[in-house]
Design an enzyme around this catalytic site. Structure first.
Site, PDB file in Angstrom:
ATOM      1  N   LYS A 157       0.833  -1.179   0.000  1.00  8.98           N
ATOM      2  CA  LYS A 157       0.000   0.000   0.000  1.00  8.98           C
ATOM      3  C   LYS A 157       0.887   1.254   0.000  1.00  8.98           C
ATOM      4  O   LYS A 157       2.046   1.140   0.412  1.00  8.98           O
ATOM      5  CB  LYS A 157      -0.916   0.007   1.224  1.00  8.98           C
ATOM      6  CG  LYS A 157      -0.146  -0.032   2.560  1.00  8.98           C
ATOM      7  CD  LYS A 157      -0.945   0.491   3.686  1.00  8.98           C
ATOM      8  CE  LYS A 157      -0.748   1.955   3.878  1.00  8.98           C
ATOM      9  NZ  LYS A 157       0.479   2.339   4.599  1.00  8.98           N
ATOM     10  N   HIS A 187      -0.299  -5.174   6.155  1.00 11.02           N
ATOM     11  CA  HIS A 187       0.415  -6.001   7.139  1.00 11.02           C
ATOM     12  C   HIS A 187      -0.362  -6.145   8.444  1.00 11.02           C
ATOM     13  O   HIS A 187      -0.109  -7.064   9.210  1.00 11.02           O
ATOM     14  CB  HIS A 187       1.844  -5.498   7.358  1.00 11.02           C
ATOM     15  CG  HIS A 187       1.958  -4.263   8.196  1.00 11.02           C
ATOM     16  ND1 HIS A 187       1.716  -3.017   7.706  1.00 11.02           N
ATOM     17  CD2 HIS A 187       2.283  -4.092   9.497  1.00 11.02           C
ATOM     18  CE1 HIS A 187       1.896  -2.121   8.677  1.00 11.02           C
ATOM     19  NE2 HIS A 187       2.238  -2.746   9.777  1.00 11.02           N
ATOM     20  N   GLU A 225       0.743   6.059  17.285  1.00 10.09           N
ATOM     21  CA  GLU A 225       2.190   5.836  17.195  1.00 10.09           C
ATOM     22  C   GLU A 225       2.910   6.982  17.887  1.00 10.09           C
ATOM     23  O   GLU A 225       2.469   8.130  17.782  1.00 10.09           O
ATOM     24  CB  GLU A 225       2.629   5.813  15.734  1.00 10.09           C
ATOM     25  CG  GLU A 225       1.995   4.710  14.923  1.00 10.09           C
ATOM     26  CD  GLU A 225       2.450   4.783  13.473  1.00 10.09           C
ATOM     27  OE1 GLU A 225       3.488   4.197  13.166  1.00 10.09           O
ATOM     28  OE2 GLU A 225       1.772   5.438  12.673  1.00 10.09           O
ATOM     29  N   ASP A 244      -2.821   6.943   4.558  1.00 10.51           N
ATOM     30  CA  ASP A 244      -1.744   6.060   5.018  1.00 10.51           C
ATOM     31  C   ASP A 244      -2.260   4.980   5.974  1.00 10.51           C
ATOM     32  O   ASP A 244      -1.765   3.854   5.970  1.00 10.51           O
ATOM     33  CB  ASP A 244      -0.664   6.905   5.718  1.00 10.51           C
ATOM     34  CG  ASP A 244       0.551   6.095   6.126  1.00 10.51           C
ATOM     35  OD1 ASP A 244       1.100   5.388   5.264  1.00 10.51           O
ATOM     36  OD2 ASP A 244       0.945   6.151   7.313  1.00 10.51           O
ATOM     37  N   HIS A 249      -5.446   0.073   7.029  1.00  9.26           N
ATOM     38  CA  HIS A 249      -5.365  -0.657   8.299  1.00  9.26           C
ATOM     39  C   HIS A 249      -6.628  -0.505   9.157  1.00  9.26           C
ATOM     40  O   HIS A 249      -7.182  -1.488   9.640  1.00  9.26           O
ATOM     41  CB  HIS A 249      -4.167  -0.190   9.124  1.00  9.26           C
ATOM     42  CG  HIS A 249      -2.855  -0.286   8.401  1.00  9.26           C
ATOM     43  ND1 HIS A 249      -2.554  -1.297   7.526  1.00  9.26           N
ATOM     44  CD2 HIS A 249      -1.755   0.507   8.423  1.00  9.26           C
ATOM     45  CE1 HIS A 249      -1.326  -1.120   7.045  1.00  9.26           C
ATOM     46  NE2 HIS A 249      -0.837  -0.029   7.578  1.00  9.26           N
ATOM     47  N   LYS A 348       0.248  10.145  14.512  1.00 11.27           N
ATOM     48  CA  LYS A 348       1.690  10.018  14.765  1.00 11.27           C
ATOM     49  C   LYS A 348       2.075  10.990  15.865  1.00 11.27           C
ATOM     50  O   LYS A 348       1.372  11.954  16.125  1.00 11.27           O
ATOM     51  CB  LYS A 348       2.467  10.323  13.488  1.00 11.27           C
ATOM     52  CG  LYS A 348       2.227   9.266  12.412  1.00 11.27           C
ATOM     53  CD  LYS A 348       3.355   9.200  11.423  1.00 11.27           C
ATOM     54  CE  LYS A 348       3.068   8.198  10.326  1.00 11.27           C
ATOM     55  NZ  LYS A 348       3.306   6.814  10.727  1.00 11.27           N
TER      56      LYS A 348
HETATM   57  C1  BG6 Z   1       2.379   1.600   7.644  1.00 10.44           C
HETATM   58  C2  BG6 Z   1       2.270   3.085   7.523  1.00 10.44           C
HETATM   59  O1  BG6 Z   1       1.502   0.969   6.758  1.00 10.44           O
HETATM   60  O2  BG6 Z   1       2.060   1.201   8.977  1.00 10.44           O
HETATM   61  C3  BG6 Z   1       3.198   3.764   8.521  1.00 10.44           C
HETATM   62  O3  BG6 Z   1       2.618   3.484   6.206  1.00 10.44           O
HETATM   63  C4  BG6 Z   1       2.932   3.260   9.912  1.00 10.44           C
HETATM   64  O4  BG6 Z   1       3.044   5.173   8.466  1.00 10.44           O
HETATM   65  C5  BG6 Z   1       2.932   1.738   9.961  1.00 10.44           C
HETATM   66  O5  BG6 Z   1       3.942   3.769  10.762  1.00 10.44           O
HETATM   67  C6  BG6 Z   1       2.467   1.228  11.311  1.00 10.44           C
HETATM   68  O6  BG6 Z   1       2.662  -0.152  11.370  1.00 10.44           O
HETATM   69  P1  BG6 Z   1       2.868  -0.893  12.765  1.00 10.44           P
HETATM   70  O7  BG6 Z   1       2.895  -2.336  12.421  1.00 10.44           O
HETATM   71  O8  BG6 Z   1       4.158  -0.366  13.325  1.00 10.44           O
HETATM   72  O9  BG6 Z   1       1.696  -0.496  13.604  1.00 10.44           O
END
Ligand code: BG6
Length: 499
Positions: A157, A187, A225, A244, A249, A348
């Site tokens: 993505k 993911h 985050e 994003d 997600h 973030k």
């Molecule tokens: C990614 C985003 O898909 O997922 C990032 O592009 C983000 O901006 C990340 O930081 C977060 O993934 P995780 O697994 O650390 O929660």
């Protein structure tokens, strides 16, 4: 959810050539190579499996292996040195300019360079590059004859930046690869705790009867985050938090909470059910976007006691309009969920890293203990996705003791770490093995991605058409105050703690 009980499952090692476009990039070094290494260390790659990094960098195999060794040292610090050497021996690098025929022929030559008489292995082409290059790469791969019916393409993505561009990317890739060969990775779907959400819902009976608008008051989904955008400013400033995180997600998590039980937990059944949820999302009008969405952008602040720069400074764009925080209210217009708000938020540079789903149940229909001390709080199920995977059910109990009844909140806990006492694999470990094995269950189908864009697009359009900018919030906080107001208006509040 996936039929494979361990990342990649029990079947024998899969022979493959795993080609990573963007092979020297951040994702490859931080996630893909460590994930493949960890699977290799568990003997899940065939002896002749190869990993081929492709990038513009003018590096040979030796230099590529040295870079990968350093990456592994950072990301898998306790790796067995023998396993590292075996893994590095699988790595190759092909320098390639996309418009230069020579690099493509070099790549094809390497792919064909296999022992005589042996069939070509599965070829995986992982596109960890800008989506504008997806179509071009697929076309070139086909032109040099590198694609056959056993080849697979994996797309990171974002797939496009709106519905139209997502369709264009999907069309371009679809001209070369059949949909069954296309793996769109999100993911979050590979995270242990996310898969456990489905198991909890559908391998048990106690939740399902109450998992609906009769018993659930609302759902909160938070992905916070503490990190900023780091070195990804160029990409992020064009994307923003809605594209994003929310379009993929958070909507995927919402789907897993809201979907109907699939017939079997594999392949199309799960994806069909998720699609129904996406299609049932109530579209937001411009007035609803103004009322039910909040966007923010971090200013300078303190994270973990350390001063950090503002987003605008971090990306070097003083007049940026990009949001680093989104909170919004969504509704799933169907029989099960009518009237139940789903509050989503992500940001973030928040006060901590925390991803969780909170399902808040309704108050008991009748207050049976009116003269008791303490409060009969609504039940809440906290599903922790990270950093500490697990679940906590909040309920009310009688405090022991004679005399009147005193009510006290208590919790039932399931900590993954304490219960299973084993390393939880990274999401990419499972997902990459699923690609090699050809199991698409945990990947987004074209219609899902496009349905998600369809829902998100009116928000993007409205935001683009108003002069209003994202609200500022200091780094290291829980986000703009307007996000709290979004729930207060409905007589609710974000669950900031799991106590
Ligand atoms: C990614 C985003 O898909 O997922 C990032 O592009 C983000 O901006 C990340 O930081 C977060 O993934 P995780 O697994 O650390 O929660």
């Amino acid at each position: 959810m996936s039929p494979t009980p361990a990342p990649g499952g029990p079947a024998g090692p899969a022979s493959c050539d795993f080609v990573v476009f963007g092979g020297t990039g951040d994702l490859a070094l931080r996630k893909l190579l460590p994930a493949l290494f960890l699977r290799d260390a568990e003997d899940q790659l065939a002896d002749d499996a190869r990993i081929i990094g492709v990038s513009r960098a003018d590096v040979d195999d030796a230099a590529y292996r040295a870079g990968a060794r350093a990456g592994l040292a950072d990301h898998v610090p306790d790796a067995d040195p023998v396993a590292v050497d075996r893994f590095l021996g699988r790595l190759h690098h092909v320098p390639l300019e996309f418009d230069d025929a020579e690099g493509w022929h070099l790549l094809h030559g390497l792919l064909k360079n296999r022992p005589l008489g042996e069939p070509d292995p599965v070829r995986v082409f992982y596109l960890a590059v800008a989506p504008s290059l997806f179509g071009l790469i697929c076309e070139r791969l086909e032109q040099v004859g590198a694609v056959d019916e056993r080849s697979r393409v994996v797309m990171e993505k974002p797939i496009g930046h709106d519905l139209e561009s997502a369709r264009a990317v999907n069309d371009a890739v679809g001209r070369v690869f059949d949909e069954s060969q296309v793996f769109r990775i999100d993911h979050y779907l590979g995270k242990e705790s996310v898969q456990n959400l489905l198991v909890t819902r559908f391998a048990n009976t106690f939740l399902e009867p109450v998992w609906n608008a009769h018993w659930i008051d609302h759902v909160q989904i938070t992905v916070a985050e503490s990190l900023g955008v780091g070195s990804r400013g160029g990409y992020y400033d064009r994307a923003g938090a809605l594209r994003d995180m929310v379009q993929n997600h958070l909507l995927q998590l919402l789907c897993l909470v809201a979907m109907e039980p699939p017939t079997v937990a594999s392949r199309e059944d799960v994806r069909d059910e998720k699609l129904k949820v996406l299609k049932a999302l109530k579209p937001l009008t411009a007035a609803e976007v103004d009322r039910d969405t909040v966007r923010g952008r971090y200013g300078a602040g303190l994270v973990d006691g350390e001063p950090v720069a503002s987003y605008a400074e971090e990306v070097g764009v003083p007049d940026t309009r990009t949001e680093t925080y989104v909170a919004l209210k969504a509704e799933v217009n169907n029989w099960r969920w009518a009237g139940v708000p789903f509050y989503l938020r992500t940001g973030k540079r928040m006060d901590r890293r925390l991803s969780e789903i909170v399902v808040v149940f309704k108050q008991p229909p009748h207050a049976m203990f009116p003269h008791s001390e303490g409060v009969n709080e609504a039940n809440r199920l906290h599903i922790h996705l990270q950093p500490d995977e697990g679940m906590r059910m909040h309920m009310t109990a009688k405090e022991p003791g004679p005399g009147g009844i005193r009510l006290r909140p208590v919790s039932l806990d399931l900590s993954y770490a304490a219960t299973f006492e084993q390393r939880l694999p990274d999401a990419y470990e499972r997902l990459l093995m699923d690609v090699i094995r050809g199991n698409p269950t945990l990947f987004m189908r074209r219609d899902e991605v496009e349905a998600a864009w369809t829902w998100v697009e009116p928000i993007l359009d409205r935001w683009a058409s108003t002069p209003e900018r994202p609200r500022k919030y200091p780094a290291g906080t829980t986000g703009p105050t307007a996000a709290a107001t979004l729930l207060e208006r409905d007589g609710r509040a974000w669950q900031e703690t799991d106590q």
